[in-house]
Design a protein around this motif. Sequence first.
Motif, PDB file in Angstrom:
ATOM      1  N   TRP A  36       0.857  -1.178   0.000  1.00 15.62           N
ATOM      2  CA  TRP A  36       0.000   0.000   0.000  1.00 15.62           C
ATOM      3  C   TRP A  36       0.901   1.238   0.000  1.00 15.62           C
ATOM      4  CZ3 TRP A  36      -5.112   0.063  -0.765  1.00 15.62           C
ATOM      5  CH2 TRP A  36      -5.827  -1.115  -0.551  1.00 15.62           C
ATOM      6  N   TYR A  37       0.588   2.149  -0.890  1.00  6.16           N
ATOM      7  CA  TYR A  37       1.268   3.429  -0.976  1.00  6.16           C
ATOM      8  C   TYR A  37       0.224   4.531  -0.847  1.00  6.16           C
ATOM      9  CZ  TYR A  37       5.412   1.041  -2.819  1.00  6.16           C
ATOM     10  OH  TYR A  37       6.510   0.241  -2.979  1.00  6.16           O
ATOM     11  N   ARG A  38       0.682   5.730  -0.561  1.00  7.52           N
ATOM     12  CA  ARG A  38      -0.248   6.852  -0.531  1.00  7.52           C
ATOM     13  C   ARG A  38       0.427   8.095  -1.098  1.00  7.52           C
ATOM     14  NH1 ARG A  38      -0.686   7.777   6.049  1.00  7.52           N
ATOM     15  NH2 ARG A  38       1.407   8.664   6.362  1.00  7.52           N
ATOM     16  N   GLN A  39      -0.420   8.981  -1.599  1.00  7.59           N
ATOM     17  CA  GLN A  39       0.071  10.232  -2.161  1.00  7.59           C
ATOM     18  C   GLN A  39      -0.867  11.362  -1.777  1.00  7.59           C
ATOM     19  OE1 GLN A  39       0.719  10.153  -6.412  1.00  7.59           O
ATOM     20  NE2 GLN A  39       2.165  11.849  -6.282  1.00  7.59           N
ATOM     21  N   ARG A  45       4.567  10.036  -3.867  1.00  4.90           N
ATOM     22  CA  ARG A  45       3.964   8.794  -3.404  1.00  4.90           C
ATOM     23  C   ARG A  45       4.926   8.124  -2.427  1.00  4.90           C
ATOM     24  NH1 ARG A  45       1.093   5.014  -7.826  1.00  4.90           N
ATOM     25  NH2 ARG A  45       0.257   7.092  -8.265  1.00  4.90           N
ATOM     26  N   GLU A  46       4.373   7.626  -1.318  1.00  5.45           N
ATOM     27  CA  GLU A  46       5.220   7.007  -0.306  1.00  5.45           C
ATOM     28  C   GLU A  46       4.669   5.644   0.091  1.00  5.45           C
ATOM     29  OE1 GLU A  46       5.277   9.328   3.295  1.00  5.45           O
ATOM     30  OE2 GLU A  46       3.135   9.113   3.640  1.00  5.45           O
ATOM     31  N   LEU A  47       5.583   4.782   0.494  1.00  9.40           N
ATOM     32  CA  LEU A  47       5.211   3.449   0.939  1.00  9.40           C
ATOM     33  C   LEU A  47       4.557   3.532   2.316  1.00  9.40           C
ATOM     34  CD1 LEU A  47       5.366   0.332   0.617  1.00  9.40           C
ATOM     35  CD2 LEU A  47       7.603   0.473   1.743  1.00  9.40           C
ATOM     36  N   VAL A  48       3.444   2.810   2.469  1.00  7.78           N
ATOM     37  CA  VAL A  48       2.754   2.732   3.756  1.00  7.78           C
ATOM     38  C   VAL A  48       3.028   1.386   4.415  1.00  7.78           C
ATOM     39  CG1 VAL A  48       0.500   2.747   4.893  1.00  7.78           C
ATOM     40  CG2 VAL A  48       0.949   4.311   2.983  1.00  7.78           C
ATOM     41  N   ARG A  50       3.926  -3.079   3.285  1.00  6.72           N
ATOM     42  CA  ARG A  50       4.203  -4.011   2.197  1.00  6.72           C
ATOM     43  C   ARG A  50       4.454  -5.388   2.764  1.00  6.72           C
ATOM     44  NH1 ARG A  50       8.723  -1.890  -1.617  1.00  6.72           N
ATOM     45  NH2 ARG A  50       9.936  -2.141   0.278  1.00  6.72           N
ATOM     46  N   TYR A  93      -4.801   6.438  -1.622  1.00  5.33           N
ATOM     47  CA  TYR A  93      -4.089   5.219  -1.289  1.00  5.33           C
ATOM     48  C   TYR A  93      -4.132   4.272  -2.488  1.00  5.33           C
ATOM     49  CZ  TYR A  93      -3.615   6.550   3.576  1.00  5.33           C
ATOM     50  OH  TYR A  93      -3.255   7.193   4.741  1.00  5.33           O
ATOM     51  N   ASN A  96      -0.356  -1.891  -4.721  1.00  8.41           N
ATOM     52  CA  ASN A  96       0.705  -2.232  -5.671  1.00  8.41           C
ATOM     53  C   ASN A  96       1.019  -3.724  -5.587  1.00  8.41           C
ATOM     54  OD1 ASN A  96       4.112  -2.368  -5.640  1.00  8.41           O
ATOM     55  ND2 ASN A  96       3.128  -1.462  -7.427  1.00  8.41           N
ATOM     56  N   TRP A 107      -0.288  -1.291 -10.613  1.00  6.19           N
ATOM     57  CA  TRP A 107      -0.931  -0.369  -9.683  1.00  6.19           C
ATOM     58  C   TRP A 107      -2.443  -0.357  -9.873  1.00  6.19           C
ATOM     59  CZ3 TRP A 107       1.790   2.244  -5.991  1.00  6.19           C
ATOM     60  CH2 TRP A 107       3.176   2.293  -6.139  1.00  6.19           C
TER      61      TRP A 107
END
Length: 117
Positions: A36-39, A45-48, A50, A93, A96, A107
């Motif tokens: 899961w990533y979020r922007q 975009r950043e990793l939340v 995995r 969110y 990926n 994605w």
Amino acid sequence: QVRVVESGGGLVQPGGSLRLSCAASGTIFSRYAMGWYRQAPGQQRELVARIFSGRSPAYANSVKGRFTMSRDNAKNTANLQMDSLKREDTAVYFCNVVDENSGTSYWGQGTQVTVSS
């Protein structure tokens, strides 16, 4: 080809909870990571969170202790339970999926999470 679909976003008050779901369909690989990533607006975009095949979840420091990621390999799904939400968690969110053998990444379209009173 792999199709990735997220669901479960919405509006929640600070301190509340939301659960995001991700479903992958199509040609699923023998070993794949789900993340899961979020922007947020104006941000990268950043990793939340995995999970690699056979591994435990890994979390960004900003969500440790508040978010819990799980995956069901039989169903090719992943969930993100988000508790104690903060305003700064507001973002789109994205789910990926990565083929761990080739590195090919897929994605979803993203789901909006808004934390506001």
